[in-house]
Design an enzyme around this catalytic site. Structure first.
Site, PDB file in Angstrom:
ATOM      1  CG  ASP A 103      -2.072   0.966   1.075  1.00  0.00           C
ATOM      2  OD1 ASP A 103      -2.081   1.731   0.096  1.00  0.00           O
ATOM      3  OD2 ASP A 103      -2.952   0.966   1.952  1.00  0.00           O
ATOM      4  CB  ILE A 104       3.462   2.331  -2.182  1.00  0.00           C
ATOM      5  CG1 ILE A 104       3.057   2.023  -3.618  1.00  0.00           C
ATOM      6  CG2 ILE A 104       4.169   1.118  -1.538  1.00  0.00           C
ATOM      7  CD1 ILE A 104       4.224   1.762  -4.556  1.00  0.00           C
ATOM      8  CE  LYS A 105      -4.192   4.831   0.114  1.00  0.00           C
ATOM      9  NZ  LYS A 105      -3.714   3.786   1.051  1.00  0.00           N
ATOM     10  NE  ARG A 106       6.099   5.735  -3.254  1.00  0.00           N
ATOM     11  CZ  ARG A 106       6.069   5.502  -1.945  1.00  0.00           C
ATOM     12  NH1 ARG A 106       4.947   5.683  -1.283  1.00  0.00           N
ATOM     13  NH2 ARG A 106       7.148   5.108  -1.297  1.00  0.00           N
TER      14      ARG A 106
END
Length: 309
Positions: A103-106
């Site tokens: 879950d990095i939401k880049r």
């Protein structure tokens, strides 16, 4: 990787992903004390406590679930030691044959987006050698910059057979400030959903695309609409439990085959021992409380899907 996720969901009969989002106030005192005795009250001590906390939860739940979702911010806040704990967690979950959703939401463009994709789901070259830096199986991506921000991730997905979950309608209360805005009479989240379905057509597994979507459990009616817009996209559903979502809210996120969605619970599972329902386990047996919470969640979702049938 989407085929493995589907296979694991069928095997466990639990479309559940455990969010490994450790905060220090979730970690029992005995684990913190042991870590601090070895490393002091330092970033290294915090990272060790996080790692040991994660390991016990994984050991107690891996046979019940198909996937985990570590939220990288919870590790990054502790600097390099925290990132090392993130890496150890990813590697250990792979040893347990779990699918790992980073879950990095880049969300960036050009070479920056390509670098994020290479670092998390791809490979990097160092001289004549090639390395896998973090090695997650899926990552979350913010599509606000459009195709320029998503395409580098899609390219790596095709090459590495990895996957994406693209933010479409998030579970937070203020998501509507932008996501619900009408454009040509339609909410923005529907247009993003259509784009996800379009991107996914070129990245198909056996039944579902490698390109999925994030749609919050707190918006079940929107989930119904988006399920129709994205029939071949797996939906990652946050917001179960602590944020108010329950099994009956989730049925429309699934397709008629009982697949098509995977539901996340983070503190509802990893901090279950703090809930009255699981208080009998106590801090010492926090991971057993997490196991009980996973079982209860699986039963809740299964019951809701059976009612729909």
């Amino acid at each position: 990787m989407i085929d493995k996720l589907v296979e694991m969901i069928k095997k466990t009969h639990a479309p559940i992903v455990v969010g490994l989002d450790p905060m220090m106030n979730y970690i029992p005192e005995h684990i913190q004390k042991k870590a601090f005795a070895e490393f002091g009250e330092t970033l290294e001590g915090a990272a060790e406590a996080i790692w040991q906390f994660n390991k016990e939860i994984v050991d107690c739940t891996y046979d019940l679930i198909p996937a985990v979702k570590p939220q990288i911010a919870m590790y990054e806040q502790f600097g390099i030691p925290g990132l090392k704990a993130f890496q150890k967690t990813v590697d250990y979950c792979h040893q347990k044959d779990l699918v790992v959703i980073g879950d990095i939401k880049r969300g960036d463009i050009g070479s920056t987006s390509a670098a994020y994709a290479a670092g998390h789901i791809g490979t990097v070259k160092v001289g004549s050698k090639e390395y896998v830096p973090f090695g997650e199986d899926f990552v979350t991506v913010n599509p606000y910059l459009g195709t320029d921000g998503v395409r580098p991730f899609i390219d790596v997905c095709k090459e590495q057979k990895k996957g994406l979950f693209i933010l479409v309608k998030t579970s937070n209360p203020s998501s509507g400030e932008f996501q619900d805005r009408l454009i040509d009479g339609r909410p923005l989240y529907e247009l993003v959903g259509e784009k996800v379905a379009e991107w996914g057509k070129d990245c198909m597994g056996e039944s579902y695309s490698y390109i999925g979507a994030v749609v919050g459990a707190t918006y079940p009616e929107m989930g119904r609409i988006l399920r129709k817009i994205m029939p071949k996209s797996f939906i990652l559903v946050p917001g179960y439990g602590a944020q108010g979502g329950k099994g009956s809210d989730l049925v429309h996120f699934f397709n008629e085959d009982g697949l098509g969605a995977i539901v996340n619970s983070s503190r509802g599972i990893i901090a279950a021992y703090k809930q009255e329902e699981y208080a009998q386990f106590g801090e010492e047996h926090f991971a057993e409380a997490s196991r009980a919470a996973v079982k209860a969640m699986a039963e809740d979702i299964d019951s809701a899907l059976k009612v729909r049938e």
